[in-house]
Write a protein that holds these residues in place. Structure first.
Motif, PDB file in Angstrom:
ATOM      1  N   SER A  77       0.893  -1.224   0.206  1.00 35.29           N
ATOM      2  CA  SER A  77      -0.085   0.546   0.472  1.00 35.29           C
ATOM      3  C   SER A  77       1.283   1.295  -0.117  1.00 35.29           C
ATOM      4  O   SER A  77       1.945   0.932   0.111  1.00 35.29           O
ATOM      5  CB  SER A  77      -0.887  -0.076   1.118  1.00 35.29           C
ATOM      6  N   HIS A  78       0.538   2.678   0.068  1.00 35.56           N
ATOM      7  CA  HIS A  78       1.301   3.882   0.043  1.00 35.56           C
ATOM      8  C   HIS A  78       0.835   4.175   0.882  1.00 35.56           C
ATOM      9  O   HIS A  78      -0.205   4.420   1.656  1.00 35.56           O
ATOM     10  CB  HIS A  78       0.916   4.188  -1.649  1.00 35.56           C
ATOM     11  N   MET A  79       2.209   5.431   0.981  1.00 32.39           N
ATOM     12  CA  MET A  79       1.696   6.188   1.764  1.00 32.39           C
ATOM     13  C   MET A  79       1.541   7.028   2.636  1.00 32.39           C
ATOM     14  O   MET A  79       1.344   8.497   2.575  1.00 32.39           O
ATOM     15  CB  MET A  79       3.512   6.231   2.842  1.00 32.39           C
ATOM     16  N   SER A 138      -7.585   7.771   4.921  1.00 30.44           N
ATOM     17  CA  SER A 138      -7.561   6.113   4.215  1.00 30.44           C
ATOM     18  C   SER A 138      -7.246   5.773   3.435  1.00 30.44           C
ATOM     19  O   SER A 138      -6.770   4.570   2.527  1.00 30.44           O
ATOM     20  CB  SER A 138      -9.217   6.394   4.647  1.00 30.44           C
ATOM     21  N   ASP A 139      -7.287   6.503   2.365  1.00 35.94           N
ATOM     22  CA  ASP A 139      -5.998   6.561   0.709  1.00 35.94           C
ATOM     23  C   ASP A 139      -5.417   7.173   1.112  1.00 35.94           C
ATOM     24  O   ASP A 139      -4.773   7.630   0.726  1.00 35.94           O
ATOM     25  CB  ASP A 139      -6.771   6.738  -0.352  1.00 35.94           C
ATOM     26  N   ASP A 140      -4.007   6.085   1.550  1.00 37.94           N
ATOM     27  CA  ASP A 140      -4.485   5.115   1.494  1.00 37.94           C
ATOM     28  C   ASP A 140      -3.686   3.861   2.892  1.00 37.94           C
ATOM     29  O   ASP A 140      -3.057   2.804   3.070  1.00 37.94           O
ATOM     30  CB  ASP A 140      -3.048   3.607   0.615  1.00 37.94           C
ATOM     31  N   LYS A 141      -3.247   5.179   4.193  1.00 40.43           N
ATOM     32  CA  LYS A 141      -3.141   4.880   5.407  1.00 40.43           C
ATOM     33  C   LYS A 141      -4.359   3.382   6.065  1.00 40.43           C
ATOM     34  O   LYS A 141      -3.342   2.205   6.916  1.00 40.43           O
ATOM     35  CB  LYS A 141      -2.806   5.397   6.117  1.00 40.43           C
ATOM     36  N   ASP A 170       4.523   8.750  -2.837  1.00 39.87           N
ATOM     37  CA  ASP A 170       4.150   8.979  -4.501  1.00 39.87           C
ATOM     38  C   ASP A 170       3.322   8.079  -5.132  1.00 39.87           C
ATOM     39  O   ASP A 170       3.954   9.099  -6.354  1.00 39.87           O
ATOM     40  CB  ASP A 170       5.438   9.464  -4.547  1.00 39.87           C
ATOM     41  N   GLU A 171       2.473   7.465  -3.961  1.00 38.00           N
ATOM     42  CA  GLU A 171       1.411   6.842  -4.854  1.00 38.00           C
ATOM     43  C   GLU A 171       0.156   7.658  -6.334  1.00 38.00           C
ATOM     44  O   GLU A 171       0.327   7.697  -7.405  1.00 38.00           O
ATOM     45  CB  GLU A 171       0.057   5.633  -4.883  1.00 38.00           C
ATOM     46  N   GLU A 172       0.047   9.024  -5.160  1.00 40.34           N
ATOM     47  CA  GLU A 172      -1.292  10.010  -5.718  1.00 40.34           C
ATOM     48  C   GLU A 172      -0.179  10.789  -6.914  1.00 40.34           C
ATOM     49  O   GLU A 172      -1.202  11.573  -7.717  1.00 40.34           O
ATOM     50  CB  GLU A 172      -1.254  10.772  -3.837  1.00 40.34           C
ATOM     51  N   ILE A 173       1.259  10.775  -7.219  1.00 44.62           N
ATOM     52  CA  ILE A 173       1.612  11.696  -8.143  1.00 44.62           C
ATOM     53  C   ILE A 173       2.065  10.410  -9.350  1.00 44.62           C
ATOM     54  O   ILE A 173       3.032  11.449  -9.501  1.00 44.62           O
ATOM     55  CB  ILE A 173       2.380  12.458  -7.314  1.00 44.62           C
ATOM     56  N   VAL A 193      -3.708  -3.258  -1.788  1.00 42.15           N
ATOM     57  CA  VAL A 193      -4.697  -2.908  -0.918  1.00 42.15           C
ATOM     58  C   VAL A 193      -4.673  -1.409  -0.304  1.00 42.15           C
ATOM     59  O   VAL A 193      -3.678  -0.785  -0.180  1.00 42.15           O
ATOM     60  CB  VAL A 193      -4.335  -3.593   0.589  1.00 42.15           C
ATOM     61  N   ASP A 194      -5.448  -0.888  -1.491  1.00 43.50           N
ATOM     62  CA  ASP A 194      -5.697   0.432  -1.915  1.00 43.50           C
ATOM     63  C   ASP A 194      -6.677   0.893  -2.184  1.00 43.50           C
ATOM     64  O   ASP A 194      -7.323   0.907  -3.423  1.00 43.50           O
ATOM     65  CB  ASP A 194      -5.140   0.973  -3.005  1.00 43.50           C
ATOM     66  N   GLY A 195      -8.041   1.675  -1.261  1.00 42.85           N
ATOM     67  CA  GLY A 195      -9.005   2.088  -2.083  1.00 42.85           C
ATOM     68  C   GLY A 195     -10.337   1.225  -1.836  1.00 42.85           C
ATOM     69  O   GLY A 195     -10.252   0.045  -2.348  1.00 42.85           O
TER      70      GLY A 195
HETATM   71 ZN   LIG Z   1      -4.928   5.438  -3.042  1.00 46.29          ZN
END
Ligand SMILES: [Zn+2]
Length: 405
Positions: A77-79, A138-141, A170-173, A193-195
């Protein structure tokens, strides 16, 4: 510690990523969270835990008992959180949903039943919401909390597959997969495990490209322009008018593709048009790119060579072709959800995932829901029960032998 407590800890780190930054991770707060998670993984007993210089956290839990020799499974998952809403100073609160709209603590922002039809099924549930000033994260903690808590539970079971975990910046960018260490990860297949609401399994996403079109006009004093002026604004407009109007995001759904203009800037002398192309179908995707190229060629012919200068770049591809040979990943996830009493829902993503890019980097990687809703906004929320249930789903995957393809 349960997944909710962990989740609340993680959201106390404001970790919006920053598109303007060239560093990796794009914001230093992601390194702080990464260090915190790495310490947690070590305390739980994972091996080979490392936070690398780019902000990626890795850890490995050896298999045990009858499943010790089974193939390893990965969870990722992403931070970072989305820069599209404020992400610092998050003040989460837990409420019981009693039906209707939820007015947040700022007194202005509402999570409405109209915008979130999922609320109908959540009456009586505990929800974690924001105070309306920031996103929740929560996306994505949620994904991180579920994976770390599942690892803790897995240390206590007798039979488990080897488990590799990774948390990316940096998944969101769009950079989360860029520096992912596929070779050193420790598993040949994984799940992000994301979203998404609990139960979602995703293994089809768009094929994606972006383009930048530079339009060069000829600017002449308007009083003396007859027969000479080539107005770049109008030339750009002509380009826009030649893209099929029914094939825009606002007119398409499901697996339908589109052309989407994201920005236009400039003046009579020069204009820049930016846009994206999306299509689930690879042949359809290639055809869309050809259409844009064809329009530019036609306009170049009309206005003079070199006036429509197009740069078209592929961004990511539909992971379906990489998952089809490994459909046990989908069947095993479905079984894990069903064991938890959740009906799995498989649907095509109208976007991309880091898993899609990882799938083409050699790590087949469908996506599982993390349980939150209203991502990237101040109205983001997550049912408390989803945190616990997704944790169990991850445990279920890691404690079952992988099925055959
Ligand atoms: Zn996400």
């Amino acid at each position: 510690m349960d997944a909710k407590e962990r989740f609340l800890k993680y959201v106390s780190f404001g970790t919006n990523s920053d598109e303007e930054s060239d560093s990796c991770p794009s914001t230093p707060s992601q390194l702080e969270l990464g260090g915190f998670i790495a310490d947690e993984l070590r305390a739980i007993g994972l091996r080979s835990v490392r936070l690398d210089g780019d902000g990626y956290v890795y850890g490995f839990l050896p298999g045990a008992g009858k499943l010790a020799g089974a193939p390893a499974v990965g969870f990722i998952s992403h931070m970072d959180t989305s820069p599209s809403s404020p992400g610092d100073g998050i003040r989460p609160s837990e409420i019981t949903y009693e039906g209707g709209d939820i007015l947040l603590a700022d007194g202005r922002t509402s999570i409405t039943a109209e915008d979130f039809p999922e609320l109908a099924g959540l009456v009586g549930e505990r929800l974690i919401v924001t105070d309306g000033r920031t996103l929740l994260g929560s996306d994505d903690k949620a994904g991180i909390a579920e994976i770390v808590t599942a690892c803790e539970l897995l240390t206590r079971v007798t039979d488990r597959r080897p488990v590799a975990v990774a948390f990316t910046p940096d998944e969101e960018i769009g950079r989360g997969a860029d520096r992912f260490d596929v070779r050193g990860f420790g598993a040949d297949e994984a799940y992000t495990v994301d979203g998404g609401a609990i139960g979602e399994i995703e293994y089809e996403n768009f094929n994606a490209a972006g383009f930048s079109l530079s339009v060069t006009g000829t600017n002449i004093h308007p009083g003396y322009a007859k027969g000479l002026m080539k107005n770049a604004v109008l030339m750009a407009n002509e380009f826009l008018s030649m893209l099929p109007p029914a094939e825009r995001p606002e007119h398409t759904e499901g697996r339908e593709g589109f052309y989407h203009i994201t920005s236009i800037s400039g003046d009579e002398s020069s204009c820049t048009v930016k846009g994206i192309i999306r299509d689930h179908d690879r042949a359809g995707f290639e055809a869309r790119k050809k259409t844009v190229e064809g329009v530019c060629r036609y306009l170049d012919g009309k206005y003079g060579a070199g006036r429509f200068d197009l740069t078209l770049t592929d961004s990511y591809f539909n992971m379906k072709e990489m998952i089809l040979p490994r459909m046990h990943l989908i069947r095993d996830a479905e079984a894990a959800f069903e064991k938890e009493g959740v009906t799995p829902v498989i649907k095509p993503v109208r976007g991309g995932t880091d898993g899609a890019r990882l799938s083409f980097m050699g790590l087949p990687c469908p996506n599982l829901s993390a349980g939150g809703l209203g991502f990237h906004s101040r109205r983001e929320f997550i049912p408390v029960s989803s945190l616990g249930r997704m944790t169990n789903v991850i445990v279920n995957i890691a404690t079952a032998a992988p099925s055959g393809d």
